[in-house]
Design a protein around this motif. Structure first.
Motif, PDB file in Angstrom:
ATOM      1  N   TYR A  38       0.955  -1.314   0.020  1.00  0.00           N
ATOM      2  CA  TYR A  38      -0.028  -0.070  -0.226  1.00  0.00           C
ATOM      3  C   TYR A  38       0.779   1.280   0.163  1.00  0.00           C
ATOM      4  CZ  TYR A  38      -4.352  -2.589   0.504  1.00  0.00           C
ATOM      5  OH  TYR A  38      -5.419  -3.402   0.150  1.00  0.00           O
ATOM      6  N   GLU A  39       2.177   1.013   0.486  1.00  0.00           N
ATOM      7  CA  GLU A  39       2.908   2.303   0.496  1.00  0.00           C
ATOM      8  C   GLU A  39       3.544   2.527  -0.930  1.00  0.00           C
ATOM      9  OE1 GLU A  39       6.162   3.289   3.676  1.00  0.00           O
ATOM     10  OE2 GLU A  39       6.987   2.318   2.173  1.00  0.00           O
ATOM     11  N   LYS A  40       3.888   1.542  -1.709  1.00  0.00           N
ATOM     12  CA  LYS A  40       4.445   1.387  -2.945  1.00  0.00           C
ATOM     13  C   LYS A  40       3.354   1.808  -3.907  1.00  0.00           C
ATOM     14  CE  LYS A  40       7.740  -1.919  -4.393  1.00  0.00           C
ATOM     15  NZ  LYS A  40       8.038  -3.150  -4.527  1.00  0.00           N
ATOM     16  N   TYR A  41       2.178   1.176  -3.951  1.00  0.00           N
ATOM     17  CA  TYR A  41       1.040   1.258  -4.876  1.00  0.00           C
ATOM     18  C   TYR A  41      -0.128   1.740  -4.544  1.00  0.00           C
ATOM     19  CZ  TYR A  41       4.701  -1.969  -6.913  1.00  0.00           C
ATOM     20  OH  TYR A  41       5.844  -2.500  -7.626  1.00  0.00           O
ATOM     21  N   PRO A  42      -0.184   3.061  -3.907  1.00  0.00           N
ATOM     22  CA  PRO A  42      -1.454   3.652  -3.389  1.00  0.00           C
ATOM     23  C   PRO A  42      -2.548   3.592  -4.523  1.00  0.00           C
ATOM     24  CG  PRO A  42       0.268   5.131  -3.301  1.00  0.00           C
ATOM     25  CD  PRO A  42       1.033   4.046  -3.730  1.00  0.00           C
ATOM     26  N   ASP A  43      -1.970   3.721  -5.838  1.00  0.00           N
ATOM     27  CA  ASP A  43      -3.050   3.944  -6.664  1.00  0.00           C
ATOM     28  C   ASP A  43      -3.425   2.565  -7.457  1.00  0.00           C
ATOM     29  OD1 ASP A  43      -0.735   3.256  -8.023  1.00  0.00           O
ATOM     30  OD2 ASP A  43      -0.536   5.021  -8.986  1.00  0.00           O
ATOM     31  N   PHE A  44      -2.814   1.335  -6.665  1.00  0.00           N
ATOM     32  CA  PHE A  44      -3.117   0.144  -7.272  1.00  0.00           C
ATOM     33  C   PHE A  44      -2.377  -0.202  -8.494  1.00  0.00           C
ATOM     34  CE2 PHE A  44      -6.285  -2.286  -4.817  1.00  0.00           C
ATOM     35  CZ  PHE A  44      -6.317  -1.651  -3.821  1.00  0.00           C
ATOM     36  N   PHE A  45      -1.463   0.628  -9.278  1.00  0.00           N
ATOM     37  CA  PHE A  45      -0.808   0.458 -10.487  1.00  0.00           C
ATOM     38  C   PHE A  45       0.462  -0.577  -9.996  1.00  0.00           C
ATOM     39  CE2 PHE A  45      -3.368   4.106 -11.881  1.00  0.00           C
ATOM     40  CZ  PHE A  45      -4.105   3.304 -12.976  1.00  0.00           C
ATOM     41  N   ILE A  46       0.435  -1.526  -9.911  1.00  0.00           N
ATOM     42  CA  ILE A  46       1.592  -2.524  -9.575  1.00  0.00           C
ATOM     43  C   ILE A  46       2.786  -2.591 -10.711  1.00  0.00           C
ATOM     44  CG2 ILE A  46       2.140  -4.862  -8.964  1.00  0.00           C
ATOM     45  CD1 ILE A  46      -0.327  -4.976  -7.476  1.00  0.00           C
ATOM     46  N   ASN A  47       3.940  -2.398 -10.314  1.00  0.00           N
ATOM     47  CA  ASN A  47       4.833  -2.680 -11.309  1.00  0.00           C
ATOM     48  C   ASN A  47       5.169  -4.078 -11.461  1.00  0.00           C
ATOM     49  OD1 ASN A  47       7.397  -2.966 -12.627  1.00  0.00           O
ATOM     50  ND2 ASN A  47       8.250  -0.953 -11.780  1.00  0.00           N
ATOM     51  N   VAL A  48       4.575  -4.883 -12.174  1.00  0.00           N
ATOM     52  CA  VAL A  48       4.649  -6.155 -12.499  1.00  0.00           C
ATOM     53  C   VAL A  48       6.034  -6.813 -12.578  1.00  0.00           C
ATOM     54  CG1 VAL A  48       4.019  -8.217 -13.727  1.00  0.00           C
ATOM     55  CG2 VAL A  48       2.451  -6.501 -13.147  1.00  0.00           C
ATOM     56  N   LYS A  49       6.790  -6.212 -13.502  1.00  0.00           N
ATOM     57  CA  LYS A  49       8.288  -6.509 -13.721  1.00  0.00           C
ATOM     58  C   LYS A  49       9.159  -6.544 -12.499  1.00  0.00           C
ATOM     59  CE  LYS A  49       7.326  -8.113 -17.770  1.00  0.00           C
ATOM     60  NZ  LYS A  49       6.674  -9.384 -17.512  1.00  0.00           N
ATOM     61  N   HIS A  50       9.020  -5.667 -11.804  1.00  0.00           N
ATOM     62  CA  HIS A  50       9.731  -5.417 -10.617  1.00  0.00           C
ATOM     63  C   HIS A  50       9.265  -6.345  -9.668  1.00  0.00           C
ATOM     64  CE1 HIS A  50      11.559  -3.449  -7.119  1.00  0.00           C
ATOM     65  NE2 HIS A  50      10.418  -3.354  -6.457  1.00  0.00           N
ATOM     66  N   GLU A  51       8.057  -6.658  -9.202  1.00  0.00           N
ATOM     67  CA  GLU A  51       7.564  -7.551  -8.328  1.00  0.00           C
ATOM     68  C   GLU A  51       8.030  -8.887  -8.704  1.00  0.00           C
ATOM     69  OE1 GLU A  51       6.139  -6.783  -5.628  1.00  0.00           O
ATOM     70  OE2 GLU A  51       6.352  -4.826  -6.242  1.00  0.00           O
ATOM     71  N   GLN A  52       8.248  -9.326  -9.937  1.00  0.00           N
ATOM     72  CA  GLN A  52       8.571 -10.625 -10.595  1.00  0.00           C
ATOM     73  C   GLN A  52      10.033 -10.653 -10.277  1.00  0.00           C
ATOM     74  OE1 GLN A  52       7.219 -10.568 -14.443  1.00  0.00           O
ATOM     75  NE2 GLN A  52       5.201 -11.588 -13.938  1.00  0.00           N
ATOM     76  N   ARG A  53      10.743  -9.606 -10.542  1.00  0.00           N
ATOM     77  CA  ARG A  53      12.298  -9.616 -10.280  1.00  0.00           C
ATOM     78  C   ARG A  53      12.504  -9.734  -8.710  1.00  0.00           C
ATOM     79  NH1 ARG A  53      12.872  -5.605 -13.836  1.00  0.00           N
ATOM     80  NH2 ARG A  53      12.987  -3.968 -11.978  1.00  0.00           N
ATOM     81  N   GLN A  54      11.933  -9.312  -8.010  1.00  0.00           N
ATOM     82  CA  GLN A  54      11.870  -9.297  -6.409  1.00  0.00           C
ATOM     83  C   GLN A  54      11.558 -11.096  -6.100  1.00  0.00           C
ATOM     84  OE1 GLN A  54      11.039  -5.732  -3.464  1.00  0.00           O
ATOM     85  NE2 GLN A  54       9.313  -6.680  -4.133  1.00  0.00           N
ATOM     86  N   LEU A  55      10.659 -11.511  -6.610  1.00  0.00           N
ATOM     87  CA  LEU A  55      10.287 -12.798  -6.530  1.00  0.00           C
ATOM     88  C   LEU A  55      11.444 -13.811  -6.880  1.00  0.00           C
ATOM     89  CD1 LEU A  55       6.673 -13.259  -7.301  1.00  0.00           C
ATOM     90  CD2 LEU A  55       7.556 -13.110  -5.101  1.00  0.00           C
ATOM     91  N   ILE A  56      12.037 -13.640  -7.971  1.00  0.00           N
ATOM     92  CA  ILE A  56      13.082 -14.395  -8.459  1.00  0.00           C
ATOM     93  C   ILE A  56      14.307 -14.206  -7.593  1.00  0.00           C
ATOM     94  CG2 ILE A  56      14.809 -14.556 -10.174  1.00  0.00           C
ATOM     95  CD1 ILE A  56      12.545 -13.820 -12.369  1.00  0.00           C
ATOM     96  N   GLU A  57      14.648 -13.043  -7.120  1.00  0.00           N
ATOM     97  CA  GLU A  57      15.858 -12.768  -6.039  1.00  0.00           C
ATOM     98  C   GLU A  57      15.692 -13.459  -4.799  1.00  0.00           C
ATOM     99  OE1 GLU A  57      16.138  -8.776  -6.343  1.00  0.00           O
ATOM    100  OE2 GLU A  57      16.787  -8.609  -8.350  1.00  0.00           O
ATOM    101  N   ASN A  58      14.780 -13.870  -4.318  1.00  0.00           N
ATOM    102  CA  ASN A  58      14.306 -14.237  -3.088  1.00  0.00           C
ATOM    103  C   ASN A  58      13.979 -15.977  -2.859  1.00  0.00           C
ATOM    104  OD1 ASN A  58      14.346 -12.040  -0.879  1.00  0.00           O
ATOM    105  ND2 ASN A  58      13.520 -11.322  -2.830  1.00  0.00           N
ATOM    106  N   ASP A  59      14.564 -16.719  -1.756  1.00  0.00           N
ATOM    107  CA  ASP A  59      14.015 -17.910  -1.720  1.00  0.00           C
ATOM    108  C   ASP A  59      12.746 -18.157  -0.906  1.00  0.00           C
ATOM    109  OD1 ASP A  59      16.964 -18.595  -2.445  1.00  0.00           O
ATOM    110  OD2 ASP A  59      17.201 -17.370  -0.729  1.00  0.00           O
TER     111      ASP A  59
END
Ligand SMILES: Cc1cc2nc3c(=O)[nH]c(=O)nc-3n(C[C@H](O)[C@H](O)[C@H](O)COP(=O)(O)O)c2cc1C
Length: 197
Positions: A38-59
């Protein structure tokens, strides 16, 4: 060391008594990334590629949220709908999340007795979290039991401090591979790994 990503969804964290404190207790820990939706996307426009990158980088991924109408706040649902794309998270070539661990961290207004048969609610927390569980399985992930803080309506500062410590211990234990797979699998809630409660 396992890298942990916490996807945190609370629409009014400035008013939060429990979740904000749980999250603050983790902020200085090594190997933990907190993504406050909610802090990052208060307007609900999610940066999908960024979120996917974060998922890939974590276990290990955590969906951390208060229980809202027996489910999650709306922005986390939007995140699931957009980020877990075909060809990324599922489908023939959608293998990017395979083998990662994932679970929910949930706070509830109701007491634990409300979620245990024959409590006020017909379903247990694990039953209510079935859509998350099945989503994780479809994405080839290992779904762990939830970490749950019940009884938020009866705020008790001593209990909250204990819950913060327990959450920190669970997170460091998972990060440092302290818990064995069998003890994790045998839990109803991950909370049991710390106290045997
Ligand atoms: C819109 C809304 C829906 C809620 N739905 C539930 C629910 O289904 N079950 C429940 O036990 N508590 C429910 N609650 C209570 C919240 O789970 C509780 O206020 C929250 O976990 C407290 O955490 P916080 O202090 O971090 O806000 C709801 C609260 C709101 C505002």
């Amino acid at each position: 060391m396992q890298k942990i990503l916490i996807i945190f969804a609370h629409p009014a964290s400035h008013k939060s008594k429990i979740n904000r404190r749980l999250i603050e207790g983790l902020k200085t820990m090594d190997g933990i990334t907190i993504c406050d939706l909610y802090e990052k996307y208060p307007d609900f426009f999610i940066n999908v590629k960024h979120e996917q990158r974060q998922l890939i980088e974590n276990d290990i991924i955590i969906w951390h949220h208060p229980l809202y109408w027996y489910s999650c706040p709306a922005l986390l649902k939007e995140w699931l709908d957009l980020v877990l794309e075909h060809g990324f998270a599922y489908g023939r070539n959608g293998t990017k999340l395979h083998g990662k661990k994932i679970f929910n961290v949930v706070t509830t207004g109701g007491d634990s007795s409300a979620y245990n048969h024959p409590g006020k609610n017909q379903y247990s927390i694990k039953q209510l979290l079935a859509p998350f569980h099945q989503t994780a399985l479809l994405c080839g992930m290992q779904y762990l039991p939830p970490f749950v803080v019940h009884g938020a309506h009866k705020y008790d500062s001593v209990k909250v401090r204990l819950d913060i410590t327990k959450y920190q211990q669970i997170i460091t234990g998972l990060r440092d591979n302290v818990f064995n797979e069998e003890s994790i699998a045998s839990c109803n809630y991950l909370n049991e790994l710390i106290t045997g409660e």
